[in-house]
Design a protein around this motif. Structure first.
Motif, short mmCIF file in Angstrom:
data_model
loop_
_atom_site.label_atom_id
_atom_site.label_comp_id
_atom_site.label_asym_id
_atom_site.label_seq_id
_atom_site.Cartn_x
_atom_site.Cartn_y
_atom_site.Cartn_z
N PRO A 40 62.39 2.44 -34.43
CA PRO A 40 62.71 1.50 -35.51
C PRO A 40 61.54 0.69 -36.06
O PRO A 40 61.50 -0.53 -35.90
N PRO A 41 60.56 1.31 -36.71
CA PRO A 41 59.44 0.52 -37.22
C PRO A 41 59.82 -0.39 -38.38
O PRO A 41 60.71 -0.04 -39.18
N GLU A 42 59.13 -1.52 -38.46
CA GLU A 42 59.26 -2.35 -39.64
C GLU A 42 58.19 -1.86 -40.62
O GLU A 42 57.02 -1.74 -40.24
N PRO A 43 58.55 -1.57 -41.87
CA PRO A 43 57.53 -1.02 -42.80
C PRO A 43 56.61 -2.10 -43.35
O PRO A 43 56.58 -2.38 -44.54
N GLY A 50 49.90 2.62 -30.27
CA GLY A 50 50.98 1.99 -29.49
C GLY A 50 52.34 2.48 -29.96
O GLY A 50 53.23 2.78 -29.14
N HIS A 51 52.50 2.58 -31.28
CA HIS A 51 53.76 3.13 -31.80
C HIS A 51 53.96 4.56 -31.31
O HIS A 51 55.09 4.97 -31.06
N ALA A 52 52.85 5.31 -31.19
CA ALA A 52 52.97 6.70 -30.74
C ALA A 52 53.63 6.76 -29.37
O ALA A 52 54.42 7.66 -29.08
N CYS A 237 63.01 -0.81 -26.38
CA CYS A 237 62.08 -1.71 -27.08
C CYS A 237 61.04 -2.19 -26.08
O CYS A 237 61.08 -1.84 -24.90
N THR A 238 60.10 -3.01 -26.53
CA THR A 238 59.03 -3.44 -25.65
C THR A 238 59.42 -4.73 -24.90
O THR A 238 60.35 -5.43 -25.28
N LEU A 239 58.65 -5.01 -23.83
CA LEU A 239 59.04 -6.06 -22.86
C LEU A 239 59.29 -7.43 -23.46
O LEU A 239 60.11 -8.19 -22.93
N ARG A 267 54.45 -2.34 -23.42
CA ARG A 267 53.75 -1.83 -24.60
C ARG A 267 52.38 -1.31 -24.21
O ARG A 267 51.82 -1.69 -23.19
N LEU A 268 51.86 -0.43 -25.02
CA LEU A 268 50.53 0.12 -24.77
C LEU A 268 49.46 -0.84 -25.30
O LEU A 268 49.53 -1.30 -26.44
N GLU A 269 48.50 -1.13 -24.45
CA GLU A 269 47.28 -1.82 -24.89
C GLU A 269 46.11 -0.93 -24.49
O GLU A 269 46.14 -0.29 -23.45
N VAL A 274 42.17 -3.62 -30.89
CA VAL A 274 43.28 -4.56 -31.14
C VAL A 274 44.46 -3.73 -31.64
O VAL A 274 44.28 -2.74 -32.34
N MET A 275 45.66 -4.15 -31.25
CA MET A 275 46.82 -3.32 -31.56
C MET A 275 47.85 -4.10 -32.37
O MET A 275 48.87 -3.57 -32.75
N SER A 276 47.56 -5.38 -32.62
CA SER A 276 48.55 -6.15 -33.37
C SER A 276 48.49 -5.74 -34.84
O SER A 276 47.41 -5.60 -35.43
#
Ligand code: ATP
Ligand code: MG
Length: 570
Positions: A40-43, A50-52, A237-239, A267-269, A274-276
């Protein structure tokens, strides 16, 4: 038939904790054994590595259990969302190799349904219109250590709430003047349960519903409903959403609708990354990188442009696994997955990044030989190709040293080395630029008896160099990449300072005057090669018919790790 007691027990492959939950649900007959997940990504940005992880997990589970996975745009915040992001996300998920069939969904398609559900909660006395401002709402909410206070509007009657909510929707009130809130518990130790906002007033056009709405649902209210409408069985979903789960459950129970199970994973870091999405957007907007698909970006479009294959990203996600605790993965793990995959599939070619001219003095002036070169030693079916050899060649500048130190085995004055697939050559003379003293050309001789790179008398050389023939060479540009940041955790809050200060000024090195063998003359953007001894490269879309541009995807070995070790004296 019973198994003899001595028969070796076949060990079941280990199951990650999400698979264990699903196994148990299926055993208990929950949802009739059905498995239906969603990504469910937000566009509001481009997808990153990380999304992968989330995509591979969700779509992977659907494949493993013979279930389904939806691609759903969680498009409930019109201010940050754009059509270009929708398009890029669709392209990226497809590129990664996953298929949502006819299940491309949009949260905004359910706005009407969400509104009706909100009316239902008002009728049940479980939601109310609140006139507190955003600041007041925050103040009334209390803190982790002190309980909140009830809103003075909490006990409005159902009729008044229904009337006000309808008028909110009709556009009678300005932005921020009112909200719809769930009536839960202002003293809950979980702040998410202190009468959370369900709707806010926002007079803003939406990329899909246009001007139809001026109230928009908040994430927690919208997300569970989207899952429920799509009859998702496991909502992964993530933590950071762990303490939103009680609210997820509360909404669905209060409505009495289909109730998916929320499951949280780490989540992947990645180091040096940076992943934000907010920071990636800032890198693009502030032109600190060339765009969302800059090959240094951790976005899927950046990785693709760099030459990373979808197969290696999937292998990486498999390797790192799924866990319940946060950890940062060494970016070298990703690079190793890329190397392993490209090693199998990338054809070998010869390209010289920093050319040094070599004249073979005893080789006939106009002679050209077509020598056989192996396309991929890992894949015999890839066959061989012809590489032209002539009197004037280029070798890598760093493969020659005038005063070689003890462990330097490559070319030096008076020394013999092998040219890959060609001949043994010996350096006879060094020509320098008179004003700078820089070595500009080598004069060499070759041994005709060593054709193909073997000496008939068993003579040994300690180095094999790659080369290209001057008159056959194509001019190419090469772009070498380093980590985008100099710190392992560039946005660590511990040391203070701005994360931008940790940008690596040497993350991109452009070599405009490289030489490659003629087989690369028409290489199409997206094609991948191994330049022997130099790494894996991919043709960039910036290429023109005059000049091909190559991105180095990854070097052959982890030179960064080696340099770090060397610096640490290990
Ligand atoms: P935002 O702050 O905009 O919500 P986000 O990174 O959560 O950013 P989404 O578009 O909401 O972005 O993410 C879509 C899905 O991808 C979510 O289910 C989210 O949990 C998952 N996801 C996002 N980042 C990561 C990550 N680093 N590792 C694993 N999964 C991730
Ligand atoms: Mg999110």
């Amino acid at each position: 038939m019973s198994t003899p007691p001595t028969a070796p027990q076949k060990k079941a492959p280990s199951r990650n904790f999400v698979q264990q939950i699903i196994d148990a649900d299926r055993k208990a007959g929950k949802n009739g054994g059905r498995v239906h997940t969603r990504f469910p990504p937000e566009p509001n940005g481009y997808l990153h590595i990380g999304h992968a992880k989330s995509i591979c997990l969700n779509f992977g589970l659907a494949v493993q259990y013979g279930g389904k996975c939806n691609l759903r745009f969680d498009d409930t915040n019109p201010i940050k969302e754009e059509e270009q992001y929708v398009r890029s996300i669709i392209e990226d998920v497809r590129w990664l190799g996953f298929d949502w069939e006819d299940r491309l969904c949009y949260g905004s398609d359910y706005f009407g349904k969400m509104f009706d559900c909100a009316v239902d909660l008002i009728n049940k006395g479980k939601a109310y219109v609140c006139d507190l401002t955003a600041d007041q709402t925050r103040e009334y909410r209390g803190t982790l250590t002190s309980p909140g206070k009830n809103s003075p509007f909490r006990d409005r009657g159902v009729e008044e709430n229904l009337d006000l909510f309808e008028r909110m929707r009709a556009g009678e009130f300005p932005d921020g003047s009112r909200t719809l809130r769930a009536k839960i518990d202002m003293a809950s130790p979980n702040l998410n349960m202190r009468d959370p906002v369900m709707y806010r007033i926002l007079h803003a056009g939406h990329h899909r519903t246009s001007e139809e709405w001026c109230i928009y649902p908040m994430y927690d209210w919208a997300h569970g409903l989207e899952d429920s409408v799509e009859r998702i069985t496991h909502s992964i979903c993530t933590l950071e959403f762990e303490n939103h789960r009680p609210l997820y459950d509360w909404f669905l129970d209060a409505l009495g609708v289909f109730h998916p199970q929320q499951i949280e994973f780490a989540r992947l870091e990645l180091t040096y990354t940076v992943m934000s999405k907010r920071k990636l957007l800032e890198l693009v907007q502030e032109k600190l990188v060339g765009g969302w698909d800059d090959p240094r970006m951790p976005t899927l479009s950046g990785l693709r442009r760099r030459g990373v294959t979808p197969e290696s990203i999937r292998a990486f996600c498999d390797r790192i696994g799924v866990a319940k605790f946060n950890s940062t993965i060494d970016i070298a793990t990703l690079q190793n997955c890329v190397r392993e995959d490209l090693n199998k599939r990338a054809p070998r070619v010869m390209g010289v990044l920093r050319p040094l001219r070599v004249v073979i003095e005893n080789y006939p002036e106009n002679e050209v030989e077509e020598l056989d070169a192996v396309n991929n030693p890992e894949d015999p079916s890839a066959g061989t190709r012809k590489v032209p050899f002539s009197r004037v060649l280029y070798i890598e500048h760093e493969d020659f040293m005038e005063e070689p130190p003890r462990k330097f085995f490559r070319l030096a004055l008076g020394r013999e080395v092998r040219l890959r697939y060609a001949y043994f050559i010996t350096c006879r003379d060094v020509i320098k630029d008179e004003s700078t003293g820089e070595v500009v050309e080598l004069r060499c001789s070759y041994d005709p008896a060593t054709r193909g790179g073997d000496s008939p008398d068993g003579r040994k050389v300690k180095a094999t160099l790659h080369w290209v023939s001057e008159k056959h060479a194509v001019d190419i540009e090469v772009r070498l990449y380093n980590h985008l940041f100099t710190k392992e955790v560039p946005d660590s809050t511990e040391e203070g300072g701005d994360w931008r200060e940790n940008l690596n000024p040497e993350s991109l090195e452009v070599l405009p005057s490289c030489k490659a063998e003629p087989s690369l003359a028409n290489a199409q953007p997206g094609t991948r090669f191994q330049f022997e001894r130099k790494g894996y490269f991919c043709v960039d879309p910036d290429s023109t018919s005059e000049k091909r541009v190559f991105n180095r995807t990854v070097s052959l070995r982890d030179s960064w790790a080696r340099a770090q070790k060397k610096a640490a004296g290990k």
